[in-house]
Design a protein around this motif. Structure first.
Motif, mmCIF file in Angstrom:
data_model
loop_
_atom_site.group_PDB
_atom_site.id
_atom_site.type_symbol
_atom_site.label_atom_id
_atom_site.label_comp_id
_atom_site.label_asym_id
_atom_site.label_seq_id
_atom_site.Cartn_x
_atom_site.Cartn_y
_atom_site.Cartn_z
ATOM 1 N N THR A 43 1.726 -8.876 2.504
ATOM 2 C CA THR A 43 2.084 -7.528 1.987
ATOM 3 C C THR A 43 3.355 -7.291 0.860
ATOM 4 N N VAL A 44 4.280 -7.899 1.461
ATOM 5 C CA VAL A 44 5.518 -7.865 0.586
ATOM 6 C C VAL A 44 5.363 -8.722 -0.707
ATOM 7 N N LEU A 56 3.083 -6.898 -3.131
ATOM 8 C CA LEU A 56 3.726 -5.725 -3.768
ATOM 9 C C LEU A 56 4.820 -6.587 -4.892
ATOM 10 N N SER A 104 7.819 -3.252 9.235
ATOM 11 C CA SER A 104 7.385 -2.398 8.154
ATOM 12 C C SER A 104 8.775 -1.830 7.280
ATOM 13 N N LEU A 152 10.788 -0.294 -6.983
ATOM 14 C CA LEU A 152 10.287 -1.195 -5.863
ATOM 15 C C LEU A 152 10.228 -0.028 -4.652
ATOM 16 N N ALA A 193 6.798 0.428 -2.448
ATOM 17 C CA ALA A 193 6.626 0.044 -1.195
ATOM 18 C C ALA A 193 6.377 0.696 -0.141
ATOM 19 N N ASP A 194 6.610 2.035 -0.327
ATOM 20 C CA ASP A 194 5.981 3.269 0.356
ATOM 21 C C ASP A 194 4.810 3.388 0.401
ATOM 22 N N LYS A 214 2.458 1.269 0.213
ATOM 23 C CA LYS A 214 2.215 0.317 1.073
ATOM 24 C C LYS A 214 2.358 0.391 2.429
ATOM 25 N N LEU A 251 5.662 0.437 3.505
ATOM 26 C CA LEU A 251 6.801 -0.372 3.835
ATOM 27 C C LEU A 251 7.950 0.706 3.250
ATOM 28 N N VAL A 310 11.686 0.577 2.632
ATOM 29 C CA VAL A 310 12.698 -0.180 1.798
ATOM 30 C C VAL A 310 13.948 0.571 1.413
#
Length: 102
Positions: free
Chosen positions: A10-11, A14, A46, A68, A72-73, A75, A77, A79
């Motif tokens: 996933t990362v 992204l 996550s 980013l 990410a949010d 998806k 995640l 960060v």
């Protein structure tokens, strides 16, 4: 002891969608754009910590951070910017990473 899975796929997806390239992944670290910045997986899969190379210009770092974190949010995640880091080669040809808080 329970280990959470790290969503490396996933990362990577992204970062690719944002035009970045994963240049190396090792343990809990993901180096991006030939070490302009790195992501470190947190305690849960996550959660990720964002560190910029001390050589990365502030303007570039601000731009990367601004795109980013919201992407990410979306998806799932989380960060958060944690600080900066530096890389140096050691006499035994290993790399040393030093982390600096914001």
């Amino acid at each position: 002891m329970e280990t959470s899975l790290r969503p490396l796929g996933t990362v990577m997806q992204l970062l690719e969608e944002l035009g970045h390239e994963v240049t190396y992944a090792y343990e809990d670290l993901v180096f991006v754009n030939h070490s302009d910045f790195l992501l470190q997986f947190g305690e849960t899969g996550s959660v990720m910590h964002l560190f910029f190379n001390s050589d990365c210009p502030k303007k570039n770092a601000d731009s990367i951070e601004a795109s980013l974190i919201p992407a990410a949010d979306k998806k799932g995640l989380s960060v958060s910017k944690k600080g900066r880091y530096s890389l140096s080669e050691q006499p035994d040809e290993n790399l040393q990473i030093r982390f600096f808080d914001m």
